[in-house]
Enzyme design. Structure first.
Site, PDB file in Angstrom:
ATOM      1  N   GLU A 205       0.664  -1.235  -0.137  1.00 44.25           N
ATOM      2  CA  GLU A 205       0.087  -0.057  -0.034  1.00 44.25           C
ATOM      3  C   GLU A 205       0.890   1.317   0.036  1.00 44.25           C
ATOM      4  OE1 GLU A 205      -2.770  -0.338   3.302  1.00 44.25           O
ATOM      5  OE2 GLU A 205      -3.756  -2.344   2.180  1.00 44.25           O
ATOM      6  N   LYS A 337     -15.712  -1.383   1.917  1.00 46.79           N
ATOM      7  CA  LYS A 337     -14.785  -2.033   0.864  1.00 46.79           C
ATOM      8  C   LYS A 337     -15.863  -2.722  -0.418  1.00 46.79           C
ATOM      9  CE  LYS A 337     -10.825  -3.190   3.495  1.00 46.79           C
ATOM     10  NZ  LYS A 337      -9.937  -4.156   4.032  1.00 46.79           N
TER      11      LYS A 337
END
Length: 424
Positions: A205, A337
């Site tokens: 990330e 999500k």
């Protein structure tokens, strides 16, 4: 004019070099939408199923040709001719076609790709940006970012068990300024790590994964970097954690092995409470394991009044699990999500349920991302006020920040950056 005339799926690669699904949707009037589906590393047991081929001779079993075949076959056959502007009809048609409780027959990766691409095509037909098409005229709140600058847990090969250490530029006046602050702190942290002889390679990330000794060691390093970059910790910038505690919950204990700790749920709650007391940590995600409801209740009762407690694996963006969590008083915030639930309609339902229960909502990426920036638009569309989309490195993360900057510019004087107001 907005009838779907063609749906085409393909296999592309995500930011980890693994296959994922991309879908194109074409409408009768020539309008077009394209969406690529993300994928997680630490996944909740209750998430909708991501369909993988399992053929070890191809992409080590991670291929998605079965999901692509579902898009180009069963799904296309069922949806061609439907109106792209009827999002719920499209999504319900795919859910019914799949016929399983977790989208395991067609794959949530196939279904989500079509769901998002159809929404983008409908927005294109209306001549509207996606955030305006989905959110209407009230969509104007830019999200405060949670910027993941140090990685541990499943996102790194180091002794730290907490998965993400994040900064939140709550004192900034705009998303553009927040991104600048984050970038300056990120590069200051990189310099500090390098000076100490620590690794500055970035993880999935975009955050660093240095070989630090403990959770507090990582927090101290970040605090020093915030100060060295010229910002005031606790006022300009606050901290957030993603513990991903499911990953180190074994036999009823939280095994923080990097620190030699084996904690009961009550002790884990106290461990986190001590961190909140000693550092300006305003948000903790997955501080307890996904099915440790007693632990979640203990944590919420202990610090839920002063700290945002975000349920990711706990809720998996699923309205049914969220509803039960609200009834039981677990957590006070929903991580959103889109691929955990698998359709845009269900995602919006979950956000709406959270807001009605006075739970906050945080739009989120996955560790396996693409250049697709849909979640930036959805963060604004839902006025959720917060987004998790990684660090200030890797183009798959920066694509979302750059899209938010564009949206803010487009909104002009209407744009609102809430800053610390997100915490009430």
């Amino acid at each position: 004019m907005t009838a779907i005339i063609d749906i085409h799926g393909r296999e592309i690669l995500d930011s980890r070099g693994n296959p994922t699904v991309e879908v194109d949707v074409l409408l009768e009037d020539g309008s077009f939408g394209r969406a690529a589906v993300p994928s997680g590393a630490s996944t909740g047991a209750h998430e909708a199923v991501e369909l993988r081929d399992g053929d070890k001779g191809r992409y080590l079993g991670k291929g998605v040709t079965k999901a692509v075949a579902a898009v180009n076959g069963d799904i296309a056959e069922a949806l061609v001719g439907l109106d792209a502007e009827d999002q719920r009809e499209i999504d319900m048609a795919m859910i019914d076609l799949d016929g399983t409780p977790n989208k395991s027959r067609l794959g949530a990766n196939a279904i989500l790709g079509v769901s998002l691409a159809a929404a983008k095509a409908a927005a294109d037909a209306r001549g509207l940006p996606l955030y305006r098409y989905v959110g209407g005229v009230s969509a104007r709140t830019l999200p405060v970012p949670m910027m993941n600058i140090i990685n541990g847990g499943e996102h790194a090969d180091n002794p730290i068990d907490v998965q993400e250490f994040m900064i939140m530029p709550v004192g900034a006046g705009s998303i553009a300024e927040a991104v600048r602050w984050g970038s300056e702190i990120f590069h200051t942290l990189k310099k500090g790590l390098s000076q100490k002889g620590l690794a500055t390679a970035v993880g999935d990330e975009g955050g660093f994964a240095p070989n630090l000794a403990s959770t507090r060691d990582a927090l101290d390093f970040i605090a020093a970097s915030v100060d060295q970059a010229g910002f005031k910790l606790g006022t300009d910038v606050v901290l957030a954690l993603d513990c991903a505690a499911t990953e180190f919950f074994r036999n009823g204990k939280y095994e923080i092995s990097g620190e030699g700790l084996s904690l009961s749920p009550e002790q884990m709650a106290e461990y986190l409470a001590a961190l909140v007391k000693d550092y300006p940590i305003k948000s903790i995600e997955d501080g307890m394991s996904e099915d440790d409801f007693a632990g979640w209740k203990a944590l919420t009762d202990l610090i839920g009044g002063t700290c945002q407690l975000v349920g990711d694996d706990l809720f998996v963006t699923n309205p049914a699990r969220l509803e039960q969590g609200i009834k039981d008083g677990l957590a006070n915030s929903l991580l959103v999500k889109v691929n955990q639930i698998g359709t845009l309609s269900e995602t919006l339902d979950a956000v709406d349920m959270a807001h009605r229960a006075r739970y906050s909502a945080v739009m989120s990426h996955r560790s396996g991302e693409t250049e697709d920036a849909t979640i930036a638009d959805l963060a604004v569309a839902t006025n959720c006020g917060q987004i998790k989309t990684g660090s200030l490195a890797r183009s798959d993360r920066l694509a979302k920040y750059n899209q938010l900057i564009r949206i803010e510019e487009e909104l002009g004087d209407m744009a609102r950056y809430p800053g610390a107001a997100i915490f009430g």
